[in-house]
Enzyme design. Structure first.
Site, PDB file in Angstrom:
ATOM      1  N   THR A   1       0.815  -1.210   0.000  1.00  0.00           N
ATOM      2  CA  THR A   1       0.000   0.000   0.000  1.00  0.00           C
ATOM      3  C   THR A   1       0.851   1.264   0.000  1.00  0.00           C
ATOM      4  OG1 THR A   1      -0.153   0.114   2.414  1.00  0.00           O
ATOM      5  CG2 THR A   1      -1.834  -1.177   1.268  1.00  0.00           C
ATOM      6  N   ASP A   2       0.195   2.371  -0.342  1.00  0.00           N
ATOM      7  CA  ASP A   2       0.852   3.670  -0.286  1.00  0.00           C
ATOM      8  C   ASP A   2       0.590   4.318   1.078  1.00  0.00           C
ATOM      9  OD1 ASP A   2      -1.748   4.702  -0.371  1.00  0.00           O
ATOM     10  OD2 ASP A   2      -1.606   5.300  -2.478  1.00  0.00           O
ATOM     11  N   GLN A   3       0.955   5.563   1.206  1.00  0.00           N
ATOM     12  CA  GLN A   3       0.823   6.271   2.475  1.00  0.00           C
ATOM     13  C   GLN A   3      -0.625   6.388   2.940  1.00  0.00           C
ATOM     14  OE1 GLN A   3       2.605  10.128   2.273  1.00  0.00           O
ATOM     15  NE2 GLN A   3       2.934  10.241   4.483  1.00  0.00           N
TER      16      GLN A   3
ATOM     17  N   ILE B   1      -3.807   2.566   0.397  1.00  0.00           N
ATOM     18  CA  ILE B   1      -4.396   2.037  -0.834  1.00  0.00           C
ATOM     19  C   ILE B   1      -3.370   1.152  -1.538  1.00  0.00           C
ATOM     20  CG2 ILE B   1      -5.311   2.645  -3.108  1.00  0.00           C
ATOM     21  CD1 ILE B   1      -6.414   5.214  -1.801  1.00  0.00           C
TER      22      ILE B   1
END
Length: 142
Positions: free
Chosen positions: A19-21, A24
């Protein structure tokens, strides 16, 4: 959830590293999930990819498409459904549906096209030992 080795649907949980920050899932995780779904689909149908590789045959990816519909998020349980839609002596096409398990939301669809190759990476015909059972498992495209 059915026994993982008998079910062609793969269930996986979105890991934090994928995931990103904002939590997601990154787009690069989807092809990896599709690959895992493909290997599970083969296993569930008695066609072990490791055995195929040990016999000198690989299924090289020659094309891939992914259509993103909704975001997958950290810790979502994803159901990856794999369908074999085309088998020829020198080509296979599989299609994928990735859905959030708890609500059935369609997250992505995709497809991969594979060319059978030998240990040197040269395209070869699919040996009969693989061609016959795979042909019997073809389902119509959705």
């Amino acid at each position: 959830m059915p026994d993982a080795d008998e079910n062609p649907v793969l269930y996986l949980r979105v890991r934090f590293a994928e995931t990103d920050q904002m939590g997601i899932a990154h787009h690069s995780a989807y092809p990896v999930w599709m690959e895992a779904g493909r290997v599970q689909w083969l296993r569930a149908h008695g066609l072990d990819y490791r055995t195929m590789e040990e016999g000198g045959l690989s299924l090289s990816v020659s094309a891939m498409e992914v259509r993103y519909r909704q975001a997958a998020r950290f810790d979502d349980l994803i159901a990856v459904t794999t369908t074999l839609v085309l088998v020829r002596s020198r080509l296979l096409r599989l299609e994928y549906r990735l859905e959030r398990d708890h609500d059935g939301t369609l997250l992505a669809t995709g497809a991969t096209v594979h060319v059978p190759t030998d240990r040197r990476g040269r395209a070869v015909r699919l040996p009969e030992v693989w061609l016959t059972p795979l042909t019997a498992l073809v389902e119509p495209a959705a």
